[in-house]
Scaffold this motif. Structure first.
Motif, PDB file in Angstrom:
ATOM      1  N   LEU A 131       6.458  -9.590  -1.034  1.00  0.00           N
ATOM      2  CA  LEU A 131       5.212 -10.185  -0.574  1.00  0.00           C
ATOM      3  C   LEU A 131       4.852  -9.671   0.820  1.00  0.00           C
ATOM      4  N   LYS A 132       5.830  -9.717   1.709  1.00  0.00           N
ATOM      5  CA  LYS A 132       5.567  -9.293   3.084  1.00  0.00           C
ATOM      6  C   LYS A 132       5.370  -7.775   3.150  1.00  0.00           C
ATOM      7  N   GLU A 135       1.938  -6.935   2.188  1.00  0.00           N
ATOM      8  CA  GLU A 135       1.024  -7.421   3.234  1.00  0.00           C
ATOM      9  C   GLU A 135       1.043  -6.422   4.404  1.00  0.00           C
ATOM     10  N   LEU A 136       2.232  -5.903   4.686  1.00  0.00           N
ATOM     11  CA  LEU A 136       2.337  -4.912   5.765  1.00  0.00           C
ATOM     12  C   LEU A 136       1.597  -3.623   5.386  1.00  0.00           C
ATOM     13  N   ARG A 138      -0.782  -3.331   3.397  1.00  0.00           N
ATOM     14  CA  ARG A 138      -2.225  -3.606   3.327  1.00  0.00           C
ATOM     15  C   ARG A 138      -2.907  -3.418   4.682  1.00  0.00           C
ATOM     16  N   GLN A 139      -2.133  -3.638   5.735  1.00  0.00           N
ATOM     17  CA  GLN A 139      -2.697  -3.434   7.069  1.00  0.00           C
ATOM     18  C   GLN A 139      -2.968  -1.944   7.321  1.00  0.00           C
ATOM     19  N   ILE A 145      -5.917  -5.132  -3.231  1.00  0.00           N
ATOM     20  CA  ILE A 145      -4.551  -5.545  -3.557  1.00  0.00           C
ATOM     21  C   ILE A 145      -4.633  -6.535  -4.707  1.00  0.00           C
TER      22      ILE A 145
ATOM     23  N   PRO B 304       4.156 -17.785   7.044  1.00  0.00           N
ATOM     24  CA  PRO B 304       4.686 -16.502   6.555  1.00  0.00           C
ATOM     25  C   PRO B 304       5.217 -16.559   5.123  1.00  0.00           C
ATOM     26  N   TYR B 307       1.418 -16.332   0.616  1.00  0.00           N
ATOM     27  CA  TYR B 307       0.666 -15.080   0.501  1.00  0.00           C
ATOM     28  C   TYR B 307      -0.669 -15.195   1.230  1.00  0.00           C
ATOM     29  N   GLN B 308      -0.919 -14.196   2.054  1.00  0.00           N
ATOM     30  CA  GLN B 308      -2.157 -14.187   2.829  1.00  0.00           C
ATOM     31  C   GLN B 308      -3.186 -13.393   2.027  1.00  0.00           C
ATOM     32  N   GLY B 311      -5.597 -10.893   3.663  1.00  0.00           N
ATOM     33  CA  GLY B 311      -5.038  -9.811   4.468  1.00  0.00           C
ATOM     34  C   GLY B 311      -5.157 -10.021   5.965  1.00  0.00           C
ATOM     35  N   ASN B 313      -3.461 -11.536   8.254  1.00  0.00           N
ATOM     36  CA  ASN B 313      -2.253 -12.139   8.826  1.00  0.00           C
ATOM     37  C   ASN B 313      -2.401 -12.255  10.336  1.00  0.00           C
ATOM     38  N   PRO B 339      11.173 -14.124   6.267  1.00  0.00           N
ATOM     39  CA  PRO B 339       9.726 -14.404   6.268  1.00  0.00           C
ATOM     40  C   PRO B 339       9.118 -14.351   7.670  1.00  0.00           C
ATOM     41  N   LEU B 342       9.442 -10.569   9.110  1.00  0.00           N
ATOM     42  CA  LEU B 342       8.597  -9.570   8.439  1.00  0.00           C
ATOM     43  C   LEU B 342       7.131  -9.802   8.765  1.00  0.00           C
ATOM     44  N   ASP B 343       6.807 -11.046   8.992  1.00  0.00           N
ATOM     45  CA  ASP B 343       5.415 -11.388   9.292  1.00  0.00           C
ATOM     46  C   ASP B 343       5.044 -11.040  10.741  1.00  0.00           C
ATOM     47  N   MET B 346       2.719  -8.203  12.037  1.00  0.00           N
ATOM     48  CA  MET B 346       1.287  -8.374  11.704  1.00  0.00           C
ATOM     49  C   MET B 346       0.650  -9.411  12.624  1.00  0.00           C
TER      50      MET B 346
END
Ligand code: SF4
Ligand code: SF4
Lengths: 445, 390
Positions: A131-132, A135-136, A138-139, A145, B304, B307-308, B311, B313, B339, B342-343, B346
């Motif tokens: 998931l992360k 998301e990374l 996607r930046q 997505i 975190p 799910y965002q 996008g 974040n 979590p 990793l977040d 962002m």
């Protein structure tokens, strides 16, 4: 699940075949934009290879890129790069390796740049990090997505509601986004055709895995196994090339079986089979060959492993079902090894020890992967207790060379094998709860 | 008793609840309510309304930093966060024996796997993994979530031996709505007058709700807030910060105090986030399961572990910092917390885009030395003060 091959390595014909397939795939990726092909990034566990093939898109699997970077000794540099950019030392190194590679031009294993994704297909199965990770990504990319959340098998089975949830997401999220990106209408019959091809390859793949029940085992189901799962767990499931590969592989293995010989290692045919092990956990990629050598030097062959189940438990009977195309994709996603709960994992490993008549369970605990690693010490204890056979424990990482200590692992492996030997020589099987090679601490309620 | 000593008495009481690793408050509640059951839950969020409506006591189990880990370490490799060690320690040492069951919400692979470990280690106790959707369409993720809620409801009915009626559930939603409002009021007051409502006290007040019945907690929050606001405290030359990353494994309360002593008013945070997960009242009329699902899907906070979808974040963090007029952000996450960590890159990027100063450090629930954190936070506060004065 390797694909990366180094020179002066002894290769089986199937490995050459696989090398050509992978080469062709990366070539197609390199030319994707030129040829108007769409590219979808997605993950290995629970990947929707047949659906992607039905849309004629090319998949990129970032875990594969990361492990190949590991085998090509580039991962250390990539990870360092990501950490410099603010990524924590504590998190999964696959992610950092991928980010580092991206920041270095996203050059794939064939030396050509990987195309940017047209879609990120976030198949969230069995691991929270996915998931992360996307998301990374996607930046970094200006692309849509699609999220596919696959519920966990918390109660040891796939609930009907969970299947329905995944199918609903395929219908309302994944398929519409694929249609949008490709401009093609979803063709369920095309999907069925690919699923039929999957089934053929799956049957042959299982025959290969099952061959390890013989003595001596003609395959190594962990180190060799990572090659055997390659096409099945990546872009070749559901393709003619996949069918051809698994037929050839099966024939090759059956030949060895008939001749009563053991696995082929990178250093040539393996000598006498002295130990039969079940291994839990992913391998280390940065010193893959050295790691394998530690085993085959000692005559230790891995007869079953959990890592070769991250892309599905075909050996327990799962087959894609062309009659129920979306439901079967849902079951496939939910059935991957890391989506099983701890009691299921323990049961499976115990079954492997028994069915493959192994001397015990060895765990390679990788720092990166909480999905695999959290709970492994309990798994070890339980499998020891239930099978009465000793367990061993080594630690490394997937692609971070800082966490591979060859000497340490060798020591532990040797003392584990000695322990098995001693038990044999006194003619008793290991007693439940006996101390194993690393953790000898009182546990349990 | 003077107002000062009254507020101190409340804080002491909450502090005693916080330190009590034996969950004696739960035992006492069970003694006072013979036959009633208590059900634990791990971070971050579970719908406590369901447990409450079953006539049971919801009990937050969020690890413990003070207990000696004797056996917990034997279950986890060195690179796994601390929370599961102390949770296992609490379990194997019998300190959670007052719990008749426990819920492990979907938050990360560690808690997920711990749910299975629990099934193996405590086969006779009700253990449930509570999955939550990462698809936020009411017809898709909402349907799945309603089924999960109904499954918990069904299990609780079996555990309690009686049905959970819709009316009871609506009443529980109403009392938890009150709780949410009071927590909001506490946070709001803290942000307006942090010198009167220090974050470490506020933390203890929120934490008390992990073991107290919600009705008692509501009363405690009212009483505390009234007394705290009546204090004769003056504003200090502190900077205003938002703390983020501490939604699961909790920092020791001493660490929160350390930040404040170093010159940082914590005007918002994500400590004990489950209590404030739903950002508005849950509809207490109509179908209660639908209402809880709607609240989760459409009105829950960003975190975190969630799910965002858009996008963006880190944007929610920036928005809070702006709303609370924060001078800076403190990224404060547990070591090895995937979590959160990793977040973080962002979130940092979003904070940098918004030009908000930040600092970051790691902790563990059993961190005992705060000198380094104190110095770092002090330097951060000084640099912001210097910058704003120049
Ligand atoms: S945490 Fe494990 S399963 Fe997840 S991405 Fe990393 S290595 Fe893969
Ligand atoms: S602290 Fe982080 S990694 Fe550890 S259990 Fe909590 S969310 Fe998971």
């Amino acid at each position: 699940m390797s694909g990366a091959q180094t020179e002066d390595v002894h290769k089986e014909p199937s490995m050459r075949l696989q090398k050509d397939m992978i080469g062709g795939h990366f070539q197609a990726l390199a030319n994707a934009k030129k040829n108007g092909k769409k590219v979808v990034y997605t993950f290995v566990p629970g990947n929707l290879a047949e659906l992607l093939a039905a849309f004629e898109v090319l998949p990129v699997l970032p875990e594969i890129n990361a492990l190949q970077s590991g085998m090509r000794k580039k991962s250390g540099m990539f990870i360092g790069e990501a950490e410099k950019l603010g990524h924590s030392e504590d998190v999964c190194t696959y992610v950092k390796c991928d980010i580092g590679m991206l920041k270095n031009g996203n050059i794939g294993p064939t030396g050509e740049k990987l195309p940017d994704p047209d879609l990120l297909l976030l198949s969230y199965t069995g691991c929270f990090t996915f998931l992360k990770w996307f998301e990374l990504l996607r930046q970094e990319y200006d692309c849509p997505i699609a999220m596919l959340h696959v519920p966990y098998q918390a109660d040891g089975k796939i609930e009907p509601g969970h299947r329905e949830y995944v199918v609903n997401q395929l219908r309302t999220e994944v398929i519409p986004k694929l249609e949008e990106v490709t401009g093609k209408k979803f063709d369920i019959d095309k999907l069925r055709e690919h699923l039929k091809l999957s089934v053929q390859a799956e049957d042959d793949f299982v025959a290969v895995l099952e061959s390890a029940k013989h003595r001596p085992s003609p395959i190594d189901s962990y180190f060799g196994g990572v090659y055997y799962i390659g096409p099945m767990f990546t872009s070749f499931r559901g393709s003619e090339a996949g069918v051809t590969y698994y037929r050839a592989l099966r024939q090759e293995v059956e030949k060895r079986l008939a001749a009563g010989v053991g696995p082929i290692t990178p250093d040539g045919p393996m000598g006498e089979e002295k130990f039969r092990l079940v291994v839990e956990g992913p391998p280390n990629w940065t010193s893959f060959r050295e790691f394998w050598k530690m085993f085959h030097d000692e005559g230790a062959v891995v007869v079953a492993s959990s890592y070769t189940k991250v892309g599905g438990l075909y050996d327990r009977g799962f087959r894609h079902d062309p009659e129920n195309p979306l439901e079967t994709l849902a079951d496939y996603c939910a059935g991957c090894y890391t989506n099983l709960n701890l009691p299921q994992r323990i049961d499976l490993l115990c079954q492997y020890v028994e069915e493959f008549d192994a001397d015990g369970l060895l765990i390679n605990s990788v720092k990166s992967c909480n999905s695999f690693s959290a709970g492994q010490l309990l798994i070890l204890r339980e499998v020891e207790k239930r099978t009465g056979r000793p367990g061993g424990f080594v630690e490394s990482d997937l692609v971070d060379p800082r966490y591979f200590s060859g000497a340490n692992i060798k020591n532990r492996l040797e003392s584990y094998l000695q322990m098995i030997d001693q038990k044999r020589s006194v003619g008793v099987s290991a007693a439940p709860g006996m101390p194993h090679s690393k953790v000898d601490v009182e546990m349990g309620p | 008793m003077s107002k000062m000593s009254q507020v101190n008495a409340l804080v002491e009481r909450a502090d005693a609840l916080y330190r009590d690793a034996d969950f004696t408050a739960v035992q006492r509640w069970k003694e006072a309510n013979p036959g009633a059951k208590a059900v634990g839950y791990l971070p971050i969020y579970v719908p406590r309304e369901l447990i409450h409506a079953a006539g049971m006591l919801p009990v937050g189990v969020t690890g413990h930093g003070d207990i000696e880990i004797i056996r917990g370490d034997a279950y986890f490799q060195s690179y796994i966060c601390h929370l599961p060690r102390s949770v296992v320690e609490l379990g194997v040492s019998g300190r959670l024996d007052s719990l008749d069951g426990i819920l492990f919400p979907s938050i990360c692979d560690v808690v997920r796997n711990l749910s299975g470990m629990w099934k193996v280690m405590f086969p006779d106790r009700w253990t449930k993994y509570f999955d939550v959707p990462q698809n936020f369409d009411m017809e898709v993720g909402g349907k799945f979530y309603r089924a999960e809620l109904n499954s918990v409801r069904h299990d609780l009915e079996e555990l309690g031996g009686k049905p959970i009626l819709d009316d009871a559930l609506r009443a529980s939603i109403a009392v938890y709505n009150e709780n949410r409002q009071k927590l909001e009021a506490l946070y709001d007051a803290r942000s307006r007058k942090p010198w009167k409502v220090p974050a470490w006290e506020s933390y203890l007040m929120v934490r008390a709700g992990f073991v107290l019945p919600v009705e008692e907690h509501n009363a405690l929050l009212d009483e505390y807030l009234a007394l705290a606001m009546a204090r004769d405290e003056k504003s200090k030359d502190h900077i205003r910060v938002v703390v983020t990353g501490a939604f699961c494994e909790q920092p020791p309360v001493e660490m929160i105090r350390t930040l404040e002593r170093a010159g940082c008013y914590i005007v918002d945070d994500d400590f004990l986030l489950g209590s404030r997960w739903l950002r508005q009242d849950v509809n207490a009329e109509g179908d209660p399961i639908f209402a809880l699902a709607d609240a989760f899907l459409n009105h829950s906070t960003s975190a975190p572990s969630k799910y965002q979808e858009d996008g963006k974040n880190g944007e929610a963090l920036v928005a809070i910092a702006k709303e609370k007029k924060a001078d800076g952000i403190v990224f404060c996450a547990p070591s090895f917390c995937d979590p959160a960590l990793l977040d973080q890159p962002m979130a940092v990027a979003a904070v940098e885009r918004a030009d908000i100063p930040y600092t970051s450090f790691l902790y563990s629930e059993n961190t005992g030395q705060f000198q380094v954190i104190r110095e770092q936070a002090g330097t951060f506060a000084d640099s912001i003060r210097l910058w704003s004065n120049s």
